[in-house]
Scaffold this active site. Structure first.
Site, PDB file in Angstrom:
ATOM      1  N   HIS A 255     -78.929  -1.997 162.659  1.00 30.93           N
ATOM      2  CA  HIS A 255     -79.224  -3.391 162.327  1.00 30.93           C
ATOM      3  C   HIS A 255     -79.207  -4.180 163.636  1.00 30.93           C
ATOM      4  CE1 HIS A 255     -78.317  -2.164 158.280  1.00 30.93           C
ATOM      5  NE2 HIS A 255     -78.369  -3.389 157.784  1.00 30.93           N
TER       6      HIS A 255
ATOM      7  N   HIS B  19     -84.171   0.882 153.729  1.00 31.87           N
ATOM      8  CA  HIS B  19     -83.087  -0.043 154.088  1.00 31.87           C
ATOM      9  C   HIS B  19     -82.438  -0.532 152.798  1.00 31.87           C
ATOM     10  CE1 HIS B  19     -81.743  -3.678 156.779  1.00 31.87           C
ATOM     11  NE2 HIS B  19     -80.812  -3.347 155.883  1.00 31.87           N
TER      12      HIS B  19
ATOM     13  N   GLU C  39     -80.890  -9.591 163.067  1.00 31.02           N
ATOM     14  CA  GLU C  39     -80.834 -10.190 161.725  1.00 31.02           C
ATOM     15  C   GLU C  39     -80.296 -11.609 161.916  1.00 31.02           C
ATOM     16  OE1 GLU C  39     -77.907  -8.355 159.163  1.00 31.02           O
ATOM     17  OE2 GLU C  39     -78.660  -9.343 157.348  1.00 31.02           O
TER      18      GLU C  39
ATOM     19  N   ASP D 238     -82.170  -4.007 151.069  1.00 32.23           N
ATOM     20  CA  ASP D 238     -80.869  -4.316 151.662  1.00 32.23           C
ATOM     21  C   ASP D 238     -79.727  -4.121 150.654  1.00 32.23           C
ATOM     22  OD1 ASP D 238     -79.462  -4.827 153.963  1.00 32.23           O
ATOM     23  OD2 ASP D 238     -79.738  -6.988 153.950  1.00 32.23           O
ATOM     24  N   ASP D 239     -79.357  -5.198 149.956  1.00 36.44           N
ATOM     25  CA  ASP D 239     -78.258  -5.148 148.980  1.00 36.44           C
ATOM     26  C   ASP D 239     -78.769  -5.737 147.668  1.00 36.44           C
ATOM     27  OD1 ASP D 239     -75.971  -4.360 150.892  1.00 36.44           O
ATOM     28  OD2 ASP D 239     -76.892  -6.076 151.881  1.00 36.44           O
TER      29      ASP D 239
ATOM     30  N   HIS E  60     -78.366  -0.424 151.191  1.00 38.70           N
ATOM     31  CA  HIS E  60     -76.955  -0.031 151.327  1.00 38.70           C
ATOM     32  C   HIS E  60     -76.480   0.393 149.946  1.00 38.70           C
ATOM     33  CE1 HIS E  60     -76.527  -1.987 155.360  1.00 38.70           C
ATOM     34  NE2 HIS E  60     -77.550  -2.702 154.886  1.00 38.70           N
TER      35      HIS E  60
HETATM   36  N1  ADE Z   1     -74.049  -4.430 155.204  1.00 43.08           N
HETATM   37  C1  ADE Z   1     -74.592  -4.622 154.002  1.00 43.08           C
HETATM   38  N2  ADE Z   1     -75.599  -5.481 154.073  1.00 43.08           N
HETATM   39  C2  ADE Z   1     -75.719  -5.853 155.365  1.00 43.08           C
HETATM   40  C3  ADE Z   1     -76.592  -6.706 156.069  1.00 43.08           C
HETATM   41  N3  ADE Z   1     -77.558  -7.399 155.477  1.00 43.08           N
HETATM   42  N4  ADE Z   1     -76.404  -6.850 157.396  1.00 43.08           N
HETATM   43  C4  ADE Z   1     -75.435  -6.177 158.013  1.00 43.08           C
HETATM   44  N5  ADE Z   1     -74.596  -5.358 157.394  1.00 43.08           N
HETATM   45  C5  ADE Z   1     -74.732  -5.181 156.077  1.00 43.08           C
HETATM   46 ZN    ZN Z   2     -78.854  -3.965 155.832  1.00 39.67          ZN
END
Ligand code: ADE
Ligand code: ZN
Length: 354
Positions: A195, A14, A198, A276-277, A16
């Protein structure tokens, strides 16, 4: 650091790609592509990383994506991530990317996928990391747009292993994307993930499973609000890819000590930890692991379980899973001593069933 987590092999399921765009890279790419930005330096950009919720984050994240224009940009971004991931013990990555955010700026989907795929092509040899790509649809757009995106990706399907669903969750249910997920699974033979849970309700997790055929749920932490759903996830060992630092930075939990990861593990859910990011949320995979180890007091046995779970949940052949899990066992014995399982009071399953 020479801690257990840093010595174990990991699968990153996970992340991006656009979320690995570090601030200095944003500035470099803007310069070389003559893109004007609201920030004049990496410091000014990182000072803006104070997010109140998912939408607040996405506004900045999509704005920074404007610097990604050429095939070389997508290649360089991917290569930089893979080089970094190698240092963090990642051996296999299933990477998300969001073509629609680039296509709306006039970037061709072929530019995006070819650039990413060209960096992935040499990954196993160069970084010791196997790669797969998961193309995500933006859930705050329409199902019709997602279908157009999938059709335009047709020549590049051999580069993809799956489709996903991301972006602003509240008010954007999976039910809108039934047709595109069906086409991806049935016509193109792709895996499906989404997703869900969340920021959105646990009902969206049910929808992702029952309507989209999702094989893994990304985040999914709000499943705890529905005991029947938890029982279903445990019974079917449906993986949840959990991103603790992201959840805290986006206000899903007030602090790391309030995160439900520990509880999910104890309930027997098939959870793993991911980033994630990472450029935006304070760290990559190992940073997330250290945060939960310290903040939740996870045991060594739980860290080993998370490593195993990361490979169990991956879209790789059973033999590869066994190889990775055998290596995990070797590292655990080296770091913790023979018989560590008994001493740790581990509940890890020695027969994961694949
Ligand atoms: N795109 C990038 N990060 C995300 C996240 N945490 N939730 C949904 N879409 C995303
Ligand atoms: Zn994500």
């Amino acid at each position: 650091m020479n801690d257990l987590a840093s010595q174990l092999p990991w699968a990153e399921l996970h992340v991006h790609l656009e979320g690995t765009l570090e601030a200095p890279m944003v500035m470099d790419f803007a310069r070389r592509n003559h893109v004007s930005l609201p920030w004049t330096s990496p410091d000014e950009l990182t000072r803006a990383y104070r997010f109140t919720d998912l939408q607040d984050f996405l506004d900045l994240y999509y704005a920074a994506c404007a610097v990604l224009v050429t095939e070389r940009d997508f290649h360089d971004l991917t290569a930089a991530y893979l080089a970094r991931a190698k240092l963090g013990g990642v051996r296999h990555v299933e990477m998300f990317f969001d073509p629609e955010t680039h296509m709306q700026r006039g970037v061709d989907i072929g530019t995006v996928i070819t650039g990413i795929a060209s960096a992935c092509a040499g990954s196993e040899q160069r970084y010791g990391i196997t790669t797969q790509l998961i193309m995500c649809f933006l859930r705050d757009r329409t199902g019709a747009e997602a279908l157009t995106t999938l059709r335009s990706a047709k020549p590049f399907i051999p580069h993809l292993s799956g489709v996903g669903l991301d972006s602003a969750e509240r008010g954007n249910p999976p039910s809108r994307f039934v047709d595109v997920f069906r086409m991806a699974r049935e016509d193109f033979g792709l895996h499906a993930v989404a997703h869900a849970g969340e920021e959105g309700p646990s009902e969206y997790i049910w929808q992702a499973l029952n309507l989209l055929g999702a094989e893994r749920i990304d985040h999914g932490v709000r499943c705890v609000e529905d005991p029947q759903l938890v029982a279903h996830l445990v019974r079917h060992q449906i993986p949840l890819t959990v991103c603790p630092l992201s959840n805290v930075r986006l206000g899903v939990f007030p602090d790391i000590g309030a995160h439900v990861l520990d509880g999910l593990l104890k309930l027997g859910l098939q959870v793993s930890v991911h980033s994630d990011d990472p450029a935006y949320f304070g760290g990559y995979l190992l940073d997330n692991l250290r945060a939960v180890q310290q903040g939740l007091g996870l045991t060594n046995a739980q860290i080993v379980q998370l490593a195993r779970n990361s490979f169990t949940a991956a879209f790789i052949p059973a033999e590869r899973k066994i190889q990775h899990c055998n290596e995990i066992e070797v590292v655990a014995e080296r770091m913790l001593g023979t018989g560590w399982r008994q001493h740790a009071g581990s509940t890890t399953d020695s027969n994961p069933g694949w």
